[in-house]
Write an enzyme that holds these catalytic residues in place. Structure first.
Site, PDB file in Angstrom:
ATOM      1  N   LYS A 271       0.852  -1.207   0.000  1.00  0.00           N
ATOM      2  CA  LYS A 271       0.000   0.000   0.000  1.00  0.00           C
ATOM      3  C   LYS A 271       0.878   1.244   0.000  1.00  0.00           C
ATOM      4  O   LYS A 271       1.718   1.419   0.885  1.00  0.00           O
ATOM      5  CB  LYS A 271      -0.913  -0.013   1.227  1.00  0.00           C
ATOM      6  CG  LYS A 271      -1.685   1.313   1.447  1.00  0.00           C
ATOM      7  CD  LYS A 271      -2.632   1.238   2.657  1.00  0.00           C
ATOM      8  CE  LYS A 271      -3.208   2.602   3.003  1.00  0.00           C
ATOM      9  NZ  LYS A 271      -4.108   2.589   4.178  1.00  0.00           N
TER      10      LYS A 271
ATOM     11  N   ASP B 112      -2.453  10.065   4.144  1.00  0.00           N
ATOM     12  CA  ASP B 112      -3.867   9.717   4.296  1.00  0.00           C
ATOM     13  C   ASP B 112      -4.551  10.707   5.228  1.00  0.00           C
ATOM     14  O   ASP B 112      -4.470  10.587   6.452  1.00  0.00           O
ATOM     15  CB  ASP B 112      -3.984   8.285   4.853  1.00  0.00           C
ATOM     16  CG  ASP B 112      -5.435   7.838   5.011  1.00  0.00           C
ATOM     17  OD1 ASP B 112      -6.327   8.543   4.489  1.00  0.00           O
ATOM     18  OD2 ASP B 112      -5.661   6.786   5.650  1.00  0.00           O
TER      19      ASP B 112
ATOM     20  N   LYS C 102      -9.878  12.668   8.907  1.00  0.00           N
ATOM     21  CA  LYS C 102      -9.391  12.218  10.211  1.00  0.00           C
ATOM     22  C   LYS C 102      -9.284  13.398  11.170  1.00  0.00           C
ATOM     23  O   LYS C 102      -9.112  14.532  10.729  1.00  0.00           O
ATOM     24  CB  LYS C 102      -7.986  11.607  10.039  1.00  0.00           C
ATOM     25  CG  LYS C 102      -7.947  10.267   9.351  1.00  0.00           C
ATOM     26  CD  LYS C 102      -6.518   9.754   9.239  1.00  0.00           C
ATOM     27  CE  LYS C 102      -6.445   8.432   8.494  1.00  0.00           C
ATOM     28  NZ  LYS C 102      -7.074   7.307   9.209  1.00  0.00           N
TER      29      LYS C 102
ATOM     30  N   ASP D  44     -12.177   7.212   4.161  1.00  0.00           N
ATOM     31  CA  ASP D  44     -10.951   6.893   4.900  1.00  0.00           C
ATOM     32  C   ASP D  44     -10.570   5.407   4.766  1.00  0.00           C
ATOM     33  O   ASP D  44      -9.486   4.999   5.163  1.00  0.00           O
ATOM     34  CB  ASP D  44     -11.127   7.279   6.374  1.00  0.00           C
ATOM     35  CG  ASP D  44      -9.796   7.411   7.105  1.00  0.00           C
ATOM     36  OD1 ASP D  44      -8.737   7.363   6.434  1.00  0.00           O
ATOM     37  OD2 ASP D  44      -9.816   7.551   8.343  1.00  0.00           O
TER      38      ASP D  44
ATOM     39  N   GLU E 297      -9.492   3.853   2.272  1.00  0.00           N
ATOM     40  CA  GLU E 297      -8.975   4.042   0.909  1.00  0.00           C
ATOM     41  C   GLU E 297      -7.942   2.981   0.511  1.00  0.00           C
ATOM     42  O   GLU E 297      -7.793   2.684  -0.667  1.00  0.00           O
ATOM     43  CB  GLU E 297      -8.361   5.441   0.777  1.00  0.00           C
ATOM     44  CG  GLU E 297      -6.896   5.589   1.240  1.00  0.00           C
ATOM     45  CD  GLU E 297      -6.671   5.321   2.725  1.00  0.00           C
ATOM     46  OE1 GLU E 297      -7.661   5.378   3.480  1.00  0.00           O
ATOM     47  OE2 GLU E 297      -5.530   5.046   3.127  1.00  0.00           O
TER      48      GLU E 297
ATOM     49  N   ARG F 123      -7.783  -0.254   0.846  1.00  0.00           N
ATOM     50  CA  ARG F 123      -8.340  -1.441   0.171  1.00  0.00           C
ATOM     51  C   ARG F 123      -8.744  -1.128  -1.274  1.00  0.00           C
ATOM     52  O   ARG F 123      -8.749  -2.009  -2.111  1.00  0.00           O
ATOM     53  CB  ARG F 123      -9.513  -1.993   0.996  1.00  0.00           C
ATOM     54  CG  ARG F 123     -10.693  -1.074   1.127  1.00  0.00           C
ATOM     55  CD  ARG F 123     -11.588  -1.411   2.316  1.00  0.00           C
ATOM     56  NE  ARG F 123     -10.991  -0.988   3.587  1.00  0.00           N
ATOM     57  CZ  ARG F 123     -11.537  -1.202   4.773  1.00  0.00           C
ATOM     58  NH1 ARG F 123     -12.693  -1.831   4.871  1.00  0.00           N
ATOM     59  NH2 ARG F 123     -10.933  -0.790   5.868  1.00  0.00           N
TER      60      ARG F 123
END
Ligand code: BES
Ligand code: MN
Ligand code: ZN
Length: 493
Positions: free
Chosen positions: A264, A269, A276, A346, A348, A350
């Site tokens: 990944k 993020d 977040k 969030d 994201e 996967r």
């Protein structure tokens, strides 16, 4: 940093500190005491004081005066002989190197002695790993040197002629592994204004050129052509384009199906529109740790010259909120035509991994292992000590367990029972990207399982990849987890 091997007697090695690892067990402790005080009389009062007993991680520093070429000697405890493992040696070497660094030593020499039946090559490798990895700090942006920032830069392993070859072999392997872990740490700790998708790709290309694997970078146009709706969807809120990095190391037999490693690569993020909280968000610069582990492993196996076919795949993007970002309720279509409803932007990781797992299919892999800082839930379940392991390939999971035993990068399997599937069922698409708080790591893995058509293992390194504090030879922040684990597994396949 550098490592050398010397067959000189301990008192004649020129360095800033000699390090002797000593078990607590009476007989061995007594032997060490006798031999040490005979050659370096300055140690007599140290032993007489009984301050140093050889307890695990205990250290004692003494000055050698004219008795040795080195000004200092650092005794380091190993604990009970029968309990000494490779990890004991790594930790002891780390403790000794830290003690040496605190006294301003730049060059240390460690005596390699076989202990508890562990072979000399393995001991040498462990000492190199522990000593050197303990000196790591992500400090390249510090223009003012911190007062406690002194580091050991050179390590000499002292051995005899009989063990010289094995010690050199172990030291060389240890050195290459340390370089791979250091690369992964540097990538994971780099802020997003240094490492974003395009710079991550450039870095992978540079590493490939220097260490000997082929790197292909799929740009946004190619990603669009391949209809990678997951990677494009996560990227659509960002001004920086995505990339898919493909690394090929094909040094195994032609007939051998490759092992594919997927990492990944979310270079930052924010959570996207499902943003977040501000506190601690900077940790999310390490949300590409899976990618860092894969690139670090590719470098390591290439430099070790393993006779294996291994492919590394890294989907990379930022996850940003903006007027063009994905919003909850959106439905996206992946490379293989499957659809997913976005429940939470969030979740994201996967989404980009789904396309990468589809892409992996081209290699007709013997197995695929993905590494991802995928869920906060795995941190709740296993903390920062153990990586969450899930998948369909029991054989590869056993291999990972065996490698974890040696490297101390623990893994623990979580179940993928079919009953959890309903948590990610969607009213409008094939699946949805979040199953809520319950069994969060499992539902994330089950999402990925929809995109695999080969033996597969998923490693959720959200806890082990981002460490809350330093311990032994593992640093705070991006830990480099996975490089030693995967390398160990591949070396002994
Ligand atoms: N990158 C995070 C997971 C993470 C959390 C990594 C903490 C390291 C430390 C991931 O993209 C994420 O945000 N996951 C969500 C999923 C949820 C919305 C279903 C999570 O775990 O909260
Ligand atoms: Mn996220
Ligand atoms: Zn993430």
């Amino acid at each position: 940093m550098s490592v050398t091997v010397s067959t000189a007697a301990r008192q004649s090695v020129k360095c800033d500190a000699i390090i002797v690892l000593i078990p607590e067990t009476e007989r061995q402790f007594g032997q060490h005491e006798k031999a040490l005080t005979a050659s370096i009389p300055h140690l007599t009062p140290v032993f007489e004081s009984k301050d140093f007993t050889g307890k695990s991680l205990q250290t004692a520093l003494a000055y050698c005066g004219s008795a040795a070429s080195a000004p200092r000697i650092i005794l380091t405890g190993l604990g009970e002989t029968q309990k000494v493992t490779v990890e004991t040696l790594r930790r002891a070497a780390a403790a000794a190197a830290k003690r040496a660094a605190a006294s301003g030593c730049q060059h240390i020499a460690v005596e390699v002695q076989t202990v508890n039946g562990i072979d000399a090559a393995t001991i040498a490798q462990a000492i190199v790993e522990g000593a050197l990895l303990s000196q790591y700090a992500f400090d390249k942006y510090k223009t003012i040197a911190p007062s406690n920032g002194k580091k050991v830069k050179k390590l000499t392993l002292i051995t005899d002629k009989a063990h010289q070859k094995a010690v050199t072999k172990g030291a060389d392997a240890g050195w290459v592994i340390v370089e791979g872990v250091t690369l992964a740490r540097d990538l994971a700790n780099a802020p997003n204004n240094e490492i974003y998708p395009v710079t991550l790709a450039r870095k992978a290309q540079e590493v490939g050129r220097k260490s000997g694997f082929k790197t292909t970078v799929l740009d946004k146009a190619k990603i669009e052509e391949l209809k990678m709706g997951g990677l494009l969807g996560v990227n659509q809120g960002s001004t920086r384009p995505p990339v898919m990095i493909v690394m090929e190391y094909m040094k195994g037999p032609k007939s051998e199906k490759p092992l594919v490693l997927v990492g990944k690569g979310v270079t930052f993020d924010t959570g996207g529109i499902s943003i977040k909280p501000a506190a601690g968000m900077s940790d999310m610069k390490s949300d590409m740790h899976g990618a860092a582990s894969v690139i670090g492993t590719m470098q390591t196996i290439a430099k070790l010259g393993l006779k294996r076919n291994v492919v590394g795949i890294v989907p990379a993007t930022e996850n940003m909120p903006s007027g063009s970002a994905l919003v909850p309720g959106d439905i996206i279509t992946f490379m293989n035509g499957k659809t997913a409803e976005i429940d939470n932007t969030d979740a994201e990781g996967r989404l980009i991994l789904a396309d990468a797992l589809c892409y992996a299919d081209r290699y007709k892999p013997s197995a695929v292992i993905d590494l991802a800082t995928l869920t906060g839930a795995v941190v709740i379940a296993l903390g920062s000590v153990t990586t969450g392991m899930m998948g369909t390939d029991q054989k590869t999971m056993s291999r990972l367990r065996a490698a974890a035993e040696k490297t101390n990068e623990y893994v623990c399997e979580l179940p993928l029972h079919e009953e959890y599937e309903e948590l990610i069922s969607s009213d409008y698409a094939d699946i949805k990207n979040s199953g809520g708080r319950s069994a969060g790591s499992i539902t994330a893995a089950l999402f990925l399982k929809h995109f695999v058509s080969y033996p597969w293992v998923h490693l959720d390194i959200a806890g082990t990849g981002i460490q809350p504090k330093a311990a032994h030879y593992v640093c705070k922040g991006g830990s480099g987890v996975g490089v030693r684990l995967l390398t160990e597994m591949l070396r002994h396949w």
